[in-house]
Design a protein around this motif. Structure first.
Motif, PDB file in Angstrom:
ATOM      1  N   VAL A 317       0.862  -1.128  -0.154  1.00 28.04           N
ATOM      2  CA  VAL A 317      -0.068  -0.042   0.068  1.00 28.04           C
ATOM      3  C   VAL A 317       0.868   1.244  -0.208  1.00 28.04           C
ATOM      4  O   VAL A 317       0.729   2.272  -0.701  1.00 28.04           O
ATOM      5  CB  VAL A 317      -0.895  -0.200   1.128  1.00 28.04           C
ATOM      6  CG1 VAL A 317      -1.701   1.049   1.300  1.00 28.04           C
ATOM      7  CG2 VAL A 317      -1.937  -1.167   1.149  1.00 28.04           C
ATOM      8  N   GLU A 318       1.987   1.173   0.756  1.00 29.48           N
ATOM      9  CA  GLU A 318       2.861   2.446   0.940  1.00 29.48           C
ATOM     10  C   GLU A 318       3.417   2.716  -0.474  1.00 29.48           C
ATOM     11  O   GLU A 318       3.607   3.714  -0.809  1.00 29.48           O
ATOM     12  CB  GLU A 318       3.884   2.241   1.985  1.00 29.48           C
ATOM     13  CG  GLU A 318       4.741   3.491   2.139  1.00 29.48           C
ATOM     14  CD  GLU A 318       5.619   3.476   3.310  1.00 29.48           C
ATOM     15  OE1 GLU A 318       6.509   4.281   3.470  1.00 29.48           O
ATOM     16  OE2 GLU A 318       5.586   2.258   3.930  1.00 29.48           O
ATOM     17  N   ALA A 319       3.732   1.601  -1.013  1.00 30.25           N
ATOM     18  CA  ALA A 319       4.566   1.690  -2.463  1.00 30.25           C
ATOM     19  C   ALA A 319       3.366   2.335  -3.449  1.00 30.25           C
ATOM     20  O   ALA A 319       4.006   3.420  -4.185  1.00 30.25           O
ATOM     21  CB  ALA A 319       4.644   0.377  -3.104  1.00 30.25           C
ATOM     22  N   THR A 351      -5.946  10.303  -5.033  1.00 33.05           N
ATOM     23  CA  THR A 351      -6.979   9.184  -5.069  1.00 33.05           C
ATOM     24  C   THR A 351      -6.653   7.827  -4.216  1.00 33.05           C
ATOM     25  O   THR A 351      -7.453   7.501  -3.382  1.00 33.05           O
ATOM     26  CB  THR A 351      -7.178   8.724  -6.618  1.00 33.05           C
ATOM     27  OG1 THR A 351      -7.418   9.907  -7.413  1.00 33.05           O
ATOM     28  CG2 THR A 351      -8.292   7.608  -6.742  1.00 33.05           C
ATOM     29  N   TYR A 352      -5.486   7.463  -4.550  1.00 35.73           N
ATOM     30  CA  TYR A 352      -5.017   5.975  -3.524  1.00 35.73           C
ATOM     31  C   TYR A 352      -5.073   6.694  -2.282  1.00 35.73           C
ATOM     32  O   TYR A 352      -5.314   5.623  -1.365  1.00 35.73           O
ATOM     33  CB  TYR A 352      -4.109   5.433  -4.175  1.00 35.73           C
ATOM     34  CG  TYR A 352      -3.719   4.077  -3.751  1.00 35.73           C
ATOM     35  CD1 TYR A 352      -4.586   3.132  -4.267  1.00 35.73           C
ATOM     36  CD2 TYR A 352      -2.943   4.038  -2.756  1.00 35.73           C
ATOM     37  CE1 TYR A 352      -4.308   1.602  -3.826  1.00 35.73           C
ATOM     38  CE2 TYR A 352      -2.720   2.593  -2.169  1.00 35.73           C
ATOM     39  CZ  TYR A 352      -3.554   1.463  -2.941  1.00 35.73           C
ATOM     40  OH  TYR A 352      -3.442   0.113  -2.252  1.00 35.73           O
ATOM     41  N   LEU A 353      -4.454   7.493  -1.894  1.00 35.75           N
ATOM     42  CA  LEU A 353      -4.070   7.871  -0.507  1.00 35.75           C
ATOM     43  C   LEU A 353      -5.538   8.348   0.210  1.00 35.75           C
ATOM     44  O   LEU A 353      -5.659   7.774   1.477  1.00 35.75           O
ATOM     45  CB  LEU A 353      -3.429   9.342  -0.314  1.00 35.75           C
ATOM     46  CG  LEU A 353      -3.180   9.932   1.181  1.00 35.75           C
ATOM     47  CD1 LEU A 353      -2.240   8.664   1.883  1.00 35.75           C
ATOM     48  CD2 LEU A 353      -2.252  11.163   1.194  1.00 35.75           C
ATOM     49  N   SER A 354      -6.365   8.941  -0.313  1.00 33.13           N
ATOM     50  CA  SER A 354      -7.810   8.961  -0.074  1.00 33.13           C
ATOM     51  C   SER A 354      -8.467   7.505   0.336  1.00 33.13           C
ATOM     52  O   SER A 354      -9.065   7.424   1.274  1.00 33.13           O
ATOM     53  CB  SER A 354      -8.666   9.911  -0.726  1.00 33.13           C
ATOM     54  OG  SER A 354      -7.891  11.074  -1.036  1.00 33.13           O
ATOM     55  N   MET A 413      -7.657  -3.116   2.669  1.00 23.75           N
ATOM     56  CA  MET A 413      -7.615  -3.427   1.216  1.00 23.75           C
ATOM     57  C   MET A 413      -8.372  -2.021   0.599  1.00 23.75           C
ATOM     58  O   MET A 413      -9.443  -1.791   0.424  1.00 23.75           O
ATOM     59  CB  MET A 413      -8.448  -4.407   0.810  1.00 23.75           C
ATOM     60  CG  MET A 413      -8.189  -4.853  -0.650  1.00 23.75           C
ATOM     61  SD  MET A 413      -9.093  -6.491  -0.724  1.00 23.75           S
ATOM     62  CE  MET A 413     -10.991  -6.203  -0.617  1.00 23.75           C
ATOM     63  N   PRO A 414      -7.287  -0.945   0.500  1.00 23.61           N
ATOM     64  CA  PRO A 414      -7.809   0.488   0.025  1.00 23.61           C
ATOM     65  C   PRO A 414      -8.304   0.374  -1.419  1.00 23.61           C
ATOM     66  O   PRO A 414      -9.301   1.431  -1.979  1.00 23.61           O
ATOM     67  CB  PRO A 414      -6.374   1.234  -0.238  1.00 23.61           C
ATOM     68  CG  PRO A 414      -5.597   0.639   1.020  1.00 23.61           C
ATOM     69  CD  PRO A 414      -5.795  -0.734   0.865  1.00 23.61           C
ATOM     70  N   GLU A 415      -7.987  -0.590  -2.172  1.00 29.68           N
ATOM     71  CA  GLU A 415      -8.656  -0.828  -3.659  1.00 29.68           C
ATOM     72  C   GLU A 415     -10.079  -0.801  -3.573  1.00 29.68           C
ATOM     73  O   GLU A 415     -10.643  -0.513  -4.748  1.00 29.68           O
ATOM     74  CB  GLU A 415      -7.748  -2.138  -4.190  1.00 29.68           C
ATOM     75  CG  GLU A 415      -6.664  -2.020  -4.623  1.00 29.68           C
ATOM     76  CD  GLU A 415      -5.541  -1.875  -3.473  1.00 29.68           C
ATOM     77  OE1 GLU A 415      -4.413  -1.634  -3.980  1.00 29.68           O
ATOM     78  OE2 GLU A 415      -5.926  -2.345  -2.472  1.00 29.68           O
ATOM     79  N   THR A 479      -1.652  13.917   6.187  1.00 23.50           N
ATOM     80  CA  THR A 479      -1.235  12.522   5.892  1.00 23.50           C
ATOM     81  C   THR A 479      -0.291  12.461   4.643  1.00 23.50           C
ATOM     82  O   THR A 479       0.759  11.777   4.615  1.00 23.50           O
ATOM     83  CB  THR A 479      -2.195  11.676   5.846  1.00 23.50           C
ATOM     84  OG1 THR A 479      -3.092  11.578   6.917  1.00 23.50           O
ATOM     85  CG2 THR A 479      -1.587  10.096   5.623  1.00 23.50           C
ATOM     86  N   ALA A 480      -0.552  13.276   3.607  1.00 17.52           N
ATOM     87  CA  ALA A 480       0.060  13.112   2.529  1.00 17.52           C
ATOM     88  C   ALA A 480       1.437  13.793   2.394  1.00 17.52           C
ATOM     89  O   ALA A 480       2.471  13.467   2.038  1.00 17.52           O
ATOM     90  CB  ALA A 480      -0.728  14.117   1.129  1.00 17.52           C
TER      91      ALA A 480
END
Length: 527
Positions: A317-319, A351-354, A413-415, A479-480
């Motif tokens: 996820v971090e990647a 988008t993905y961070l959110s 699972m952020p996806e 966070t970003a």
């Protein structure tokens, strides 16, 4: 319907009762009965019934059928926010004219224009923390929950009250006389009073008194009164927190009448007038200042800390997050030792961070115990008849981790949030046989978007968090920026991810009892 009987608060006095409720939901089903002290409680995470609890078309406030359980539970919150026990926007009944006045009156403080104007304060506070973490070094662990609350305190201080608390000068210096510790102790006391209404009267412990060498005076056994130390310490914390917010109110009022263009929350509150032209009383202002202070710091700080913890446990996820930050020009590295300045318009591109943040709010609900309403009279909920005075409780942690509603509910699972309408549940006509579910299924036959929420970290309906737009901007940007400069590793003292969960404490909001300790590892700036 499945049922469970608990006496005098029972298991709800456990530190992590929000997770206990989730386990009971898995065992007993998505609706079951229990006792909370003298209250009859119906726990509901059934997606066909939950929307009915929040449906004001079915049960409008003026009908007085469903409302906040003020008399049963929420009145205990007033002891934190006002010396006089005055209700506030969180605890007041929906029919309270002052609740309506305050809710409508402060809403403009959170309009898009004002939120955009406050963005600079978020960037400034986050950059202050980044500098402090750099100076601290990677070897020294930091309570990232405390640090994140300091960022949130600076933001709500400036956006809400036009004041800097200077809380990020040093992480080792008390923030506003350790206001976070006082607040945590106060909220813990409130949660215990909710579970045990008699707790407030437990000033004397006869067993402890007997242990302190009682003696005979004539024929009378004299027992030294013993005040419970826990309650005594909690009362000190309550006074300390209320002193901070009272001082804040007096400081703001000392500036004089706010200008009509003053965009702060305080400015809106001080300009309010009721139908007879009267301003809010001092006690009511104190209560509203306090609840805005709590809402602006506590929940936002915990959300940031939870997100950094979960990301630290999932390198994949971090990647993906670092790739997104790199593409936007924010990630620190050999080719970019100084990242570009973040702008407000960038938030919509994260988008993905959110998605990662939303997933952390799903798995580690800050208000995990949930929200409740009380049936002021007998009512119908789908095929069920609900007796008068029943508490209808929606446990958010259970709702947001229900196997019936989520694929791999316990997996980070952020996806899942990249799918359209991921926060809604669509009823299936083939499996729904209740009246409420059948009606819902028919409603969406034409392909209209589903409206039954299975994810509601800010609540739902007209009582949803009024400041959620500020919170979202705050935790997303902070966070970003933190992840642009650092990779975070859980400190050994936390005992691994199992220790993090085991140390959770439900104090109205949920956080680790002794903080979320992590190491901030700077991103490499050398090839």
């Amino acid at each position: 319907m499945d049922s469970l009987l608990l006496g005098h608060g029972g298991q709800l006095q456990k530190p992590h009762h929000h997770r206990w409720l989730s386990e009971m939901t898995k065992k007993l089903g998505n609706k079951f009965y229990m006792r909370l002290a003298h209250n009859h409680v119906l726990m509901i995470s059934d997606p066909e019934l939950v929307p009915i609890v929040f449906d004001r078309a079915l049960y409008p406030p003026n009908a007085n059928v469903l409302d906040r359980p003020v008399d049963q539970i929420l009145h205990d919150i007033d002891v934190v926010t006002s010396n006089a026990g005055e209700p506030n926007m969180l605890s007041a009944k929906t029919g309270d004219p002052y609740w309506r006045l305050v809710r409508k009156g402060v809403a403009p403080a959170f309009n898009p224009q004002n939120i955009r104007q406050g963005f600079g304060h978020v960037v400034e506070a986050a950059n202050q923390l980044i500098q402090v973490l750099k100076e601290r070094g990677a070897d020294k662990a930091v309570d990232i929950d405390d640090a994140a609350q300091r960022v949130a305190l600076e933001v709500i201080g400036k956006v809400g009250f036009g004041k800097s608390f200077n809380s990020l000068a040093s992480l080792d210096a008390p923030a506003e006389q350790d206001v976070f510790k006082a607040l945590a102790a106060s909220l813990e006391e409130v949660s215990k009073r909710m579970a045990n209404p008699l707790r407030v009267y437990r000033f004397f412990d006869p067993i402890a008194g007997l242990s302190k060498q009682p003696f005979l005076h004539g024929c009378v056994l004299i027992v030294e009164p013993f005040m419970l130390q826990e309650v005594k310490k909690s009362n000190v914390a309550l006074k300390k927190f209320k002193r901070v917010t009272k001082d804040l109110l007096e400081e703001v009022q000392a500036r004089g009448t706010p200008d009509k263009d003053d965009p702060t929350i305080a400015g809106h509150l001080l300009r309010l007038r009721d139908s007879e032209g009267r301003p809010l009383s001092q006690d009511r202002l104190h209560a509203e200042f306090s609840v805005m202070f709590i809402g602006g710091t506590d929940t936002t700080g915990h959300t940031i800390a939870n997100t950094l913890f979960l990301i630290s446990q999932h390198p994949e996820v971090e990647a993906k997050i670092t790739t997104e930050l790199e593409d936007l020009g924010f990630l620190v590295g050999p080719s970019r030792p100084v990242p570009r300045q973040m702008e407000y318009s960038d938030l919509s591109k994260l988008t993905y961070l959110s998605a990662a943040i939303k997933e952390s709010m799903r798995l580690m609900a800050v208000v995990g115990a949930g929200v409740a309403r009380v049936a002021n009279e007998q009512m119908q909920m789908g095929p069920y008849t609900i007796p008068k005075n029943t508490l209808l409780w929606v446990p958010l942690q259970a709702l947001q981790t229900s196997p019936a509603l989520w694929t791999q509910p316990d997996t980070y699972m952020p996806e899942r949030w990249l799918e359209e309408s991921a926060e809604y549940w669509s009823p299936q006509p083939s499996t729904t046989d209740s009246e409420a579910g059948s009606a819902a299924a028919r409603k969406f036959e034409d392909g209209a978007p589903p409206r039954f929420k299975k994810y509601m970290p800010f609540g739902e309906g007209m009582r949803a968090c009024v400041g959620q737009s500020l919170a979202k901007m705050n935790y997303t940007a902070a966070t970003a920026l933190l992840l642009s400069h650092f990779s975070f590793r859980l400190a050994d003292r936390m005992g691994g991810p199992e220790g993090v969960i085991a140390s959770e404490m439900a104090r109205i909001t949920v956080a680790q009892r002794d903080g979320m300790w992590m190491h901030a590892l700077p991103r490499s700036v050398t090839a």
